[in-house]
Design a protein around this motif. Structure first.
Motif, short mmCIF file in Angstrom:
data_model
loop_
_atom_site.label_atom_id
_atom_site.label_comp_id
_atom_site.label_asym_id
_atom_site.label_seq_id
_atom_site.Cartn_x
_atom_site.Cartn_y
_atom_site.Cartn_z
N HIS A 1 3.54 8.01 5.05
CA HIS A 1 3.96 6.77 5.72
C HIS A 1 4.62 5.81 4.74
O HIS A 1 4.36 4.60 4.75
N VAL A 2 5.48 6.36 3.89
CA VAL A 2 6.18 5.56 2.88
C VAL A 2 7.56 5.21 3.41
O VAL A 2 8.21 6.01 4.09
N SER A 3 8.02 4.01 3.11
CA SER A 3 9.34 3.55 3.54
C SER A 3 10.43 4.52 3.12
O SER A 3 10.38 5.13 2.05
N THR A 4 11.45 4.67 3.97
CA THR A 4 12.54 5.61 3.69
C THR A 4 13.38 5.18 2.49
O THR A 4 14.11 6.01 1.93
N ASN A 5 13.32 3.91 2.10
CA ASN A 5 14.05 3.48 0.90
C ASN A 5 13.15 3.38 -0.32
O ASN A 5 13.50 2.77 -1.32
N SER A 6 11.97 4.00 -0.23
CA SER A 6 11.07 4.12 -1.37
C SER A 6 10.82 5.61 -1.61
O SER A 6 11.62 6.45 -1.17
N TYR A 7 9.74 5.95 -2.30
CA TYR A 7 9.46 7.34 -2.63
C TYR A 7 7.98 7.65 -2.45
O TYR A 7 7.13 6.78 -2.67
N PRO A 8 7.65 8.88 -2.08
CA PRO A 8 6.23 9.27 -2.09
C PRO A 8 5.64 9.10 -3.49
O PRO A 8 6.32 9.31 -4.49
N GLY A 9 4.38 8.70 -3.53
CA GLY A 9 3.72 8.46 -4.80
C GLY A 9 3.75 7.00 -5.23
O GLY A 9 3.12 6.64 -6.23
N VAL A 10 4.47 6.14 -4.48
CA VAL A 10 4.52 4.72 -4.83
C VAL A 10 3.11 4.13 -4.70
O VAL A 10 2.38 4.43 -3.76
N ALA A 11 2.74 3.29 -5.64
CA ALA A 11 1.35 2.82 -5.73
C ALA A 11 1.12 1.54 -4.92
O ALA A 11 0.62 0.53 -5.44
N ILE A 12 1.42 1.58 -3.63
CA ILE A 12 1.19 0.41 -2.78
C ILE A 12 -0.29 0.09 -2.71
O ILE A 12 -0.70 -1.07 -2.76
N ASN A 13 -1.13 1.12 -2.59
CA ASN A 13 -2.57 0.90 -2.48
C ASN A 13 -3.17 0.24 -3.71
O ASN A 13 -4.24 -0.35 -3.64
N SER A 14 -2.49 0.36 -4.84
CA SER A 14 -2.99 -0.26 -6.07
C SER A 14 -2.53 -1.71 -6.21
O SER A 14 -3.27 -2.55 -6.72
N PHE A 15 -1.30 -1.98 -5.78
CA PHE A 15 -0.73 -3.31 -6.00
C PHE A 15 -0.95 -4.25 -4.82
O PHE A 15 -0.94 -5.46 -5.00
N TYR A 16 -1.12 -3.70 -3.62
CA TYR A 16 -1.35 -4.55 -2.46
C TYR A 16 -2.74 -4.22 -1.92
O TYR A 16 -2.96 -3.15 -1.39
N PRO A 17 -3.70 -5.15 -2.03
CA PRO A 17 -5.08 -4.87 -1.63
C PRO A 17 -5.17 -4.43 -0.16
O PRO A 17 -4.44 -4.94 0.69
N TRP A 18 -6.09 -3.51 0.12
CA TRP A 18 -6.20 -3.00 1.49
C TRP A 18 -7.62 -3.10 2.06
O TRP A 18 -7.83 -2.85 3.25
N LEU A 19 -8.62 -3.49 1.27
CA LEU A 19 -10.00 -3.42 1.73
C LEU A 19 -10.28 -4.24 2.99
O LEU A 19 -10.93 -3.76 3.92
N THR A 20 -9.79 -5.47 3.06
CA THR A 20 -10.01 -6.26 4.27
C THR A 20 -9.11 -5.79 5.41
O THR A 20 -9.33 -6.16 6.56
N GLY A 21 -8.13 -4.95 5.08
CA GLY A 21 -7.30 -4.33 6.12
C GLY A 21 -8.10 -3.36 6.97
O GLY A 21 -7.55 -2.75 7.90
N ILE A 22 -9.39 -3.23 6.67
CA ILE A 22 -10.27 -2.40 7.48
C ILE A 22 -10.25 -2.88 8.93
O ILE A 22 -10.53 -2.11 9.86
N ILE A 23 -9.90 -4.16 9.12
CA ILE A 23 -9.73 -4.71 10.47
C ILE A 23 -8.68 -3.91 11.24
O ILE A 23 -8.80 -3.73 12.46
N PHE A 24 -7.66 -3.42 10.55
CA PHE A 24 -6.60 -2.63 11.19
C PHE A 24 -6.83 -1.13 11.04
O PHE A 24 -6.29 -0.35 11.81
N ILE A 25 -7.62 -0.75 10.06
CA ILE A 25 -7.82 0.67 9.79
C ILE A 25 -8.82 1.30 10.74
O ILE A 25 -8.58 2.37 11.31
N VAL A 26 -9.97 0.65 10.94
CA VAL A 26 -11.02 1.21 11.80
C VAL A 26 -10.54 1.40 13.25
O VAL A 26 -10.77 2.46 13.83
#
Length: 561
Positions: A70-95
């Motif tokens: 699910h990586v943007s078409t103008n980016s590349y697989p392996g991009v470290a979005i999960n490291s640079f943009y916090p996702w833990l409270t995004g559990i509201i959208f993940i669950v």
């Protein structure tokens, strides 16, 4: 007598809970009317990173520190979005994504829950400051139903910022409790700071700045119980560190080991004419950041409250009214921000983001005004004001939802049929890539040797490529690597272990068809993720225990009296 009071309180709680649900529902419904959602580039970006985490949990795995799917078409697989943009409270959208097969139902529930958290948060702050329920309700309406909030929430679909907007009032509640020598104030401040660091780094830095200002205030103007208050702040910092350990480690680890393409820096101030037109037209389109508005009723409230401060001697709300109007007008272009365009403030990008301070201050100021001037203010007038604010913001949302499309908007209709296709095939942002990677490896986008490279399978754990080569040749796969991370590459069944170098992965292709599998090896941050999650669970249980203990003590006091 005590039993009657208890029954009355019970019904009051039920009534307020129903109001909360209704406010959250109407805040969400209009963004999904017509069975579609008006999605922005930001929205696609955030939903993609949350889907990556959801896929990991669906497969009973911990999320990786990089994004393979699910990586943007103008980016590349392996991009470290999960490291640079916090996702833990995004559990509201993940669950919700794990609970529903229909992604639109999941998205609706996610926004509904987020709106509930926003209302609970501002309600907690205002209820601590005043017991006047009409005053609290009005403050909630101002904070929840203003055009800037809906720009952030539904027009920009800046989900990280919107979640941070929900938690931000708890920072003020924690500071106020500490200032009033509440021995449990550090828990709220620590919780809010921990939530923010796991949500949106820029908003977390706002909160850090507020805490620093509070410390300066204590040293200069209020030295009473200074040591105790400083100890509380230190304890809150420890709580926040435990909650944010996973996010902090990943962020520091990646930044110290790599040179990263950062999001653009700028200082885009509010335009007087642009804000005036968007206010009059009741628009919440997000593309022109210099035109972001709070909506006509809320803007008039800022002007009224600030002006009324000049003719009153009240100390309870005057400071909030004065701050809201002064800070609001400091965000406009008549201040020469170009002189400091290269300063740290450039990380804010859009000064309209700072409207969050105006709105919190306004909510508190209006609540205090209603509380201390209640004999001079008609209830019907306040009720009418709330209705007008809600109608204006919902009508702006409705018009945006159905009309904000076309060239230059970068907005599209997303529904259950095109949801995954849009997430996987839309260009959004190429943030957080190693610097100069495209320049250094530009040949990867060419087809000089008539090679064909396809992704045949991908998951949050690994990605499989199929590559055809007319001859034996070294070839760079457009898969991002980072220094400080380890990778396992399988090329035609032969495994190779390598450390990231900030470039693409190079493999040896043999003549004919080739199969390449790339995995990212787990690192120590997995254990820190467990620490952060357990810390949060323990903190919540402890705070609930304290709440029930205090309620029990209060009931005993009522019985004895």
């Amino acid at each position: 007598m005590f039993q009657l009071i208890k029954i009355k309180q019970k019904y009051n709680y039920i009534f307020e809970f129903l109001i909360l649900i209704c406010m959250s529902f109407i805040s969400t419904y209009f963004a999904f009317s017509g069975h579609f959602f008006n999605i922005s580039s930001d929205g696609v970006y955030h939903l993609g990173r949350f889907l990556n985490v959801a896929d990991s949990f669906r497969n009973l795995n911990f999320p990786e520190v990089v994004n393979l799917t699910h990586v943007s078409t103008n980016s590349y697989p392996g991009v470290a979005i999960n490291s640079f943009y916090p996702w833990l409270t995004g559990i509201i959208f993940i669950v919700p994504n794990l609970l529903f097969s229909n992604p639109m139902w999941a998205l609706f529930l996610s926004f509904f829950i987020l709106n509930i958290f926003t209302i609970i948060s501002i309600n907690s702050l205002l209820s601590y400051l005043t017991s006047n329920r009409l005053a609290v309700f009005t403050g909630i309406v101002i904070y929840q139903f203003n055009n800037y909030h809906f720009i952030d929430l539904y027009s920009r679909v800046a989900i990280g910022e919107s979640i941070a907007y929900a938690f931000f009032p708890i920072v003020f509640l924690g500071i106020i409790k500490i200032n009033r020598s509440d021995k449990f104030g550090f828990l709220l401040l620590g919780l809010s700071m921990g939530l923010l660091v796991n949500t949106h780094i820029l908003t977390f830095l706002y909160a850090v700045f507020i805490v620093i200002l509070f410390i300066i205030y204590l040293f200069l103007f209020d030295r009473k119980y200074l040591v105790d208050k400083l100890i509380q702040i230190i304890k809150s910092s420890i709580v926040a560190i435990f909650l944010g350990m996973y996010t902090i480690y990943n962020l520091v680890h990646m930044i110290t080991n790599n040179h990263i393409e950062e999001p653009f820096k700028a200082i885009i101030a509010l335009s007087p004419s642009g804000v005036f037109m968007s206010t009059i037209n009741n628009e919440i389109g997000e593309r022109a950041a210099q035109n972001w508005s709070m909506g006509l009723p809320v803007t008039l409230l800022v002007i009224f409250l600030g002006t009324y401060c000049l003719v009153t001697k009240s100390n309870y709300w005057k400071v909030y009214g004065s701050f809201s109007i002064l800070f609001y007008f400091s965000l406009f272009t008549w201040i020469p921000y170009d002189l400091i365009k290269d300063s740290l403030l450039a990380n804010v990008q859009f000064l309209g983001r700072l409207l969050i301070f105006v709105l919190i201050s306004l909510s508190i100021g209006v609540s205090y005004l209603i509380t201390f001037r209640k004999k001079n203010i008609k209830v019907s007038l306040i009720f009418g004001l709330n209705v007008v604010i809600i109608i204006f913001s919902l009508s702006a949302l409705y018009n945006y939802h159905y009309n904000y499309f076309g060239p230059g908007t970068f907005h599209s209709k997303i529904n259950s049929e095109n949801y995954y296709g849009m997430i996987n095939n839309t260009g959004t942002f190429a943030d957080y890539l190693p610097k100069n990677i495209e320049k250094d490896n530009s040949n990867t986008k060419q087809n000089d040797n008539k090679k064909i490279l396809k992704i045949v399978n991908s998951s949050p754990k690994e990605i499989t490529y199929s590559a055809y080569s007319a001859k034996n040749v070294d070839y760079q796969i457009p898969f991002i690597t980072y220094r400080g991370l380890n990778y396992v590459i399988s090329s035609n069944g032969q495994k190779v272990y390598m450390s990231g170098n900030g470039k693409f992965i190079k493999v040896r292709l043999h003549r004919g068809q080739n199969k390449i599998i790339i995995k990212v090896r787990h690192n120590n941050s997995v254990y820190l993720l467990v620490v952060s999650m357990i810390s949060f669970i323990i903190l919540v249980i402890y705070m609930v225990f304290i709440k029930f203990k205090l309620m029990h003590e209060q009931s005993l006091i009522h019985r004895l009296t």
